[in-house]
Design a protein around this motif. Sequence first.
Motif, PDB file in Angstrom:
ATOM      1  N   MET A  25      11.540 -70.651  70.045  1.00  0.00           N
ATOM      2  CA  MET A  25      10.990 -69.438  70.297  1.00  0.00           C
ATOM      3  C   MET A  25      11.930 -68.777  71.241  1.00  0.00           C
ATOM      4  O   MET A  25      12.417 -67.398  70.761  1.00  0.00           O
ATOM      5  CB  MET A  25       9.374 -69.240  70.555  1.00  0.00           C
ATOM      6  N   THR A  26      12.372 -69.002  72.666  1.00  0.00           N
ATOM      7  CA  THR A  26      12.957 -68.105  72.938  1.00  0.00           C
ATOM      8  C   THR A  26      14.673 -67.724  72.681  1.00  0.00           C
ATOM      9  O   THR A  26      14.852 -66.775  72.810  1.00  0.00           O
ATOM     10  CB  THR A  26      13.161 -69.295  74.446  1.00  0.00           C
ATOM     11  N   ALA A  27      15.145 -68.596  71.809  1.00  0.00           N
ATOM     12  CA  ALA A  27      16.433 -68.572  71.175  1.00  0.00           C
ATOM     13  C   ALA A  27      15.902 -67.171  70.324  1.00  0.00           C
ATOM     14  O   ALA A  27      16.713 -66.274  69.693  1.00  0.00           O
ATOM     15  CB  ALA A  27      17.211 -69.504  69.892  1.00  0.00           C
ATOM     16  N   GLN A  28      15.169 -67.190  69.516  1.00  0.00           N
ATOM     17  CA  GLN A  28      14.448 -65.808  69.005  1.00  0.00           C
ATOM     18  C   GLN A  28      14.159 -64.967  69.127  1.00  0.00           C
ATOM     19  O   GLN A  28      13.965 -63.630  68.637  1.00  0.00           O
ATOM     20  CB  GLN A  28      12.991 -66.448  68.252  1.00  0.00           C
ATOM     21  N   GLY A  29      13.891 -65.275  70.723  1.00  0.00           N
ATOM     22  CA  GLY A  29      13.628 -63.613  70.950  1.00  0.00           C
ATOM     23  C   GLY A  29      12.870 -63.386  71.248  1.00  0.00           C
ATOM     24  O   GLY A  29      11.725 -62.164  71.983  1.00  0.00           O
ATOM     25  N   LEU A  30      11.469 -64.178  70.491  1.00  0.00           N
ATOM     26  CA  LEU A  30       9.800 -64.122  71.384  1.00  0.00           C
ATOM     27  C   LEU A  30       9.128 -64.533  72.317  1.00  0.00           C
ATOM     28  O   LEU A  30       8.049 -63.917  72.323  1.00  0.00           O
ATOM     29  CB  LEU A  30       9.155 -65.298  69.990  1.00  0.00           C
ATOM     30  N   LEU A  31      10.116 -65.531  73.506  1.00  0.00           N
ATOM     31  CA  LEU A  31       9.944 -65.581  74.597  1.00  0.00           C
ATOM     32  C   LEU A  31      10.728 -65.296  75.795  1.00  0.00           C
ATOM     33  O   LEU A  31      11.971 -65.303  75.316  1.00  0.00           O
ATOM     34  CB  LEU A  31       9.257 -67.085  74.144  1.00  0.00           C
ATOM     35  N   VAL A  32      10.459 -65.081  76.712  1.00  0.00           N
ATOM     36  CA  VAL A  32      11.657 -65.252  77.677  1.00  0.00           C
ATOM     37  C   VAL A  32      11.060 -66.451  79.222  1.00  0.00           C
ATOM     38  O   VAL A  32       9.482 -65.835  79.731  1.00  0.00           O
ATOM     39  CB  VAL A  32      11.649 -64.020  78.763  1.00  0.00           C
ATOM     40  N   ARG A  33      11.765 -67.599  79.217  1.00  0.00           N
ATOM     41  CA  ARG A  33      11.687 -68.207  80.175  1.00  0.00           C
ATOM     42  C   ARG A  33      12.080 -67.842  82.100  1.00  0.00           C
ATOM     43  O   ARG A  33      13.906 -66.683  81.657  1.00  0.00           O
ATOM     44  CB  ARG A  33      11.793 -69.613  79.905  1.00  0.00           C
TER      45      ARG A  33
END
Lengths: 249, 249
Positions: A63-71
């Motif tokens: 999901m982070t790779a998709q840009g939906l999340l930021v960690r």
Amino acid sequence: MAALEKPARKLEAQPLYARVKGALVERLISGQWKPGAMLPSEFAIAAELGVSQGTVRKSLDEMTAQGLLVRRQGKGTFVAEAADTEILFRFYRLTRDEDEGRTATRFPDSRYLAQFQNTANEEERRIFNLPHSAKVWRIDRTRHDGAQTLLWERITLPCTLFEGLSETTELPNNVYRFYAKNFGHIVSHVNEKLKAVALREDIAPHLGLEKGTPVLEVDRRAIALDGQTIEWRVSLCRSDVQHYRNVLR
Amino acid sequence: MAALEKPARKLEAQPLYARVKGALVERLISGQWKPGAMLPSEFAIAAELGVSQGTVRKSLDEMTAQGLLVRRQGKGTFVAEAADTEILFRFYRLTRDEDEGRTATRFPDSRYLAQFQNTANEEERRIFNLPHSAKVWRIDRTRHDGAQTLLWERITLPCTLFEGLSETTELPNNVYRFYAKNFGHIVSHVNEKLKAVALREDIAPHLGLEKGTPVLEVDRRAIALDGQTIEWRVSLCRSDVQHYRNVLR
DNA sequence: CAGTGGTCTAGACCACACA
DNA sequence: GTGTGGTCTAGACCACTGG
């Protein structure tokens, strides 16, 4: 939410991490986790869904790779806000010719020409999958860098998806963040179609160019997380002072 | 090859999987693993480098995501050949207007107009970082779908990187595969710059259009794994029967 | 300090390809 | 069957953040 249900047969099941991801994306779509919110820790999600932390991590990484999340290490995992410069420019591909090489550093401001509701025409009904006599917003504006006009565009939005918009609400620079915050539509991707066309007579004065000058036409459809097309935008861009940049990997 | 060296201090070290990836990419660049070749198994690589299989997997997954490798369950991991349809169309963005929606299914054939060596001009020297009096290949060709010409383009290659090319070698449809197989240059990505321009008089007859017609100019630089620009290509594309499609995520 | 994400390991089992 | 990649787990330790 309880643990994920076991699929009937192992053979036809998606991998566990894919189902975990699906469950998490559901919470984004439903608005349970709003842009900017912090998610529970990996271990908390793992315990809640009855899987191991490593499996949750794989879902979050995708999901982070998709840009939906930021960690952020040491802080937590957050729903992407489309706020950072990088994300702001994710969908903005036009660069002044003299800025070649670096990422665009200037973001043009807007001037509104018209903003009104209309009955959707056939093309709009097809694009948004609307019934007869449905209504759409049409917003015409130009974008500038200083005194220079860079493009003219028309943004079309189905009224049903944007309840509460009025003729006087100005769209902010980052419209996709605006859509997310105020209407709950999170853009997952946009499809663009580019052509070189001769400048129409009615648009020519706005761009300060002769009728017939070659301009870049960008036809863009923004697709939300649930697959629905939420915005149609046609931009006519001056091509003598700027270009559209693209990196293919 | 022996185990990876430990970095002096943990703090300034890259993660282990990143160094593993670097070591593996090195083998691609050096040609030790050629396109199409099968890599050793995850366990074999892990044992050789003195790391765990999970760490190797993470490196391989990243390289697969980059398109450098192809993994096939039950068979093995292979160096990408840029052979599959998907990869063939990775860098080909033009679609006939009537094919809208689906991925392009037709790939146009080529007709060669000229192919000769020249002394690099200033722009070419700058792009490829070449010394004075260096030589480049210039290849002019058109591309067609049936009887219809879709585009004219000039491909420029530095002679030093393409030793053995002759005036009679025809480039195949998939040039990037050709570059990899015959010259060891693996393209990692391409940068494109798009403009709408008025068709030049000397090109007009090739496209069967009037001089001054708006056409799409695509200026492309192909970058190899080692960061070197290996190809410069300027394409002038008919815009009345086709468009350039792009998906932003 | 406690809590978070980031990395790394070791081992288990599954699904697929091919002989 | 053997060997490959694909998934999943459990646990360890590191690095970063903020009270």
